[in-house]
Enzyme design. Sequence first.
Site, PDB file in Angstrom:
ATOM      1  N   CYS A  55      12.372  10.079 -27.943  1.00  0.00           N
ATOM      2  CA  CYS A  55      11.656   8.737 -28.083  1.00  0.00           C
ATOM      3  C   CYS A  55      11.772   7.190 -26.963  1.00  0.00           C
ATOM      4  O   CYS A  55      12.490   7.307 -26.012  1.00  0.00           O
ATOM      5  CB  CYS A  55      12.413   7.635 -29.483  1.00  0.00           C
ATOM      6  SG  CYS A  55      11.403   6.160 -29.890  1.00  0.00           S
ATOM      7  N   CYS A  59      15.336   1.425 -28.278  1.00  0.00           N
ATOM      8  CA  CYS A  59      16.610   0.451 -28.679  1.00  0.00           C
ATOM      9  C   CYS A  59      17.625   0.723 -28.515  1.00  0.00           C
ATOM     10  O   CYS A  59      18.639   1.514 -28.098  1.00  0.00           O
ATOM     11  CB  CYS A  59      16.299   0.972 -30.103  1.00  0.00           C
ATOM     12  SG  CYS A  59      14.734   0.738 -30.747  1.00  0.00           S
ATOM     13  N   CYS A  62      20.522   3.673 -29.696  1.00  0.00           N
ATOM     14  CA  CYS A  62      19.537   5.148 -30.893  1.00  0.00           C
ATOM     15  C   CYS A  62      20.315   6.027 -29.702  1.00  0.00           C
ATOM     16  O   CYS A  62      19.664   5.906 -28.167  1.00  0.00           O
ATOM     17  CB  CYS A  62      18.661   4.356 -30.721  1.00  0.00           C
ATOM     18  SG  CYS A  62      17.994   6.069 -31.512  1.00  0.00           S
ATOM     19  N   CYS A  99      14.237  11.580 -47.251  1.00  0.00           N
ATOM     20  CA  CYS A  99      14.159  10.417 -46.489  1.00  0.00           C
ATOM     21  C   CYS A  99      13.657  11.853 -44.936  1.00  0.00           C
ATOM     22  O   CYS A  99      14.452  12.407 -44.388  1.00  0.00           O
ATOM     23  CB  CYS A  99      14.511   9.472 -45.890  1.00  0.00           C
ATOM     24  SG  CYS A  99      15.524   8.632 -47.125  1.00  0.00           S
ATOM     25  N   CYS A 131      10.033   9.010 -48.298  1.00  0.00           N
ATOM     26  CA  CYS A 131      10.784   8.196 -47.835  1.00  0.00           C
ATOM     27  C   CYS A 131      10.718   9.007 -46.572  1.00  0.00           C
ATOM     28  O   CYS A 131      10.897   9.378 -45.785  1.00  0.00           O
ATOM     29  CB  CYS A 131      11.526   7.599 -47.747  1.00  0.00           C
ATOM     30  SG  CYS A 131      11.485   6.250 -47.147  1.00  0.00           S
ATOM     31  N   CYS A 191      10.835   0.837 -47.797  1.00  0.00           N
ATOM     32  CA  CYS A 191      12.417   0.249 -47.258  1.00  0.00           C
ATOM     33  C   CYS A 191      12.557  -0.427 -46.030  1.00  0.00           C
ATOM     34  O   CYS A 191      12.071  -0.181 -44.736  1.00  0.00           O
ATOM     35  CB  CYS A 191      12.856   1.470 -47.271  1.00  0.00           C
ATOM     36  SG  CYS A 191      14.485   1.957 -46.852  1.00  0.00           S
ATOM     37  N   ARG A 263      21.342  -0.287 -49.952  1.00  0.00           N
ATOM     38  CA  ARG A 263      21.793   1.305 -49.476  1.00  0.00           C
ATOM     39  C   ARG A 263      23.096   1.813 -48.812  1.00  0.00           C
ATOM     40  O   ARG A 263      22.780   0.662 -47.079  1.00  0.00           O
ATOM     41  CB  ARG A 263      20.624   2.352 -48.710  1.00  0.00           C
ATOM     42  CG  ARG A 263      19.509   2.757 -50.172  1.00  0.00           C
ATOM     43  CD  ARG A 263      18.414   3.486 -49.588  1.00  0.00           C
ATOM     44  NE  ARG A 263      16.671   3.086 -50.624  1.00  0.00           N
ATOM     45  CZ  ARG A 263      17.237   3.735 -51.733  1.00  0.00           C
ATOM     46  NH1 ARG A 263      17.935   4.457 -51.509  1.00  0.00           N
ATOM     47  NH2 ARG A 263      16.194   3.664 -52.284  1.00  0.00           N
TER      48      ARG A 263
END
Length: 337
Positions: A55, A59, A62, A99, A131, A191, A263
């Site tokens: 990616c 972040c 991550c 998900c 999701c 979400c 969650r």
Amino acid sequence: MMVGIRYDWQKAEIQAIYDTPLLELIYQAASIHRQYHDSTKIQVCKLISIKTGGCPEDCSYCAQSSRYKTEVKPQALLEKETVVSIAQTAKQQGVSRVCMGAAWREVRDNSQFETVLEMVREVTDMGLEVCCTLGMLTTDQAKRLEDAGLYAYNHNLDTSQEYYSTIITTRTYSDRLHTIDNVRQTNVTVCSGGILGLGETVDDRVGMLHTLANLHPHPESVPINILSQVPGTPLENQPDVPIWDVVRMIATARILMPTSDVRLSAGRARLSQVEQALCFMAGANSIFSSDDKKMLTVTTPCPDYDADREMLNLLGLEMRPPSQRPQKVASPTSTTR
């Protein structure tokens, strides 16, 4: 008397709730939880990394960022048949929501997106809630996902607007809110939650909850994640988040957003059964489970189906079946401020 749903929370009010003596806070949250939810039901979800690593975002937490040297090796988009098989196994274990996460900055209109749409159709046809978390997307892309049967779209705020640029510089808080706005133009539920342990202050936690609780409507799903410190990322040496902070966040979120599913998401693997029971008492009504003890990547551990089934049985809790597709909602006012 039923507690009403509000979209005009002030930060001082949220701070006061967060600062409530802990046992009283849990009691208040548990009472509100029982007004809007069946407290004996927990939704068990399965997260599938359909495209791992590489990616371009930065972040700081991550493992999948291409900017950091972590254990995660980039992998191509999974075959549709592989994802369908994983989802089928999850359903057999009592999972009601699957998900699908892809390590993309944003959705692109290409053959990979077409494959994701096929995955959504086939897993939805199994009777499961589906999701997706695919990064930023346009209104048109959100509508295509809706047409494929998508139940929910995940796009976390992560932290407060003020602290956000400390954690991520490759996109803005407004970008996050804009994607949520785009999803709200469809029948797909939202979400959106955050991560504890990024080095944020209590003010930042209150600020994130303030943004979420003033979205109209509230996100139908609010994940509370606990940082998993990933070697090779800028946050690899962050201290563990105390369980009491986790419980406070869950309870405060439950009071602010009574109808939302709260969650207990990433980071749950390091919590004991007693600590998880406190989270359920405070209003959490969803967990992620797995068959390979991994949540999203090799660096994010997740309890397995057998351990979770044992825990739920011990606590007298049941797995919740999938919900029906939500009805079309009127276009709300913009969430972007």
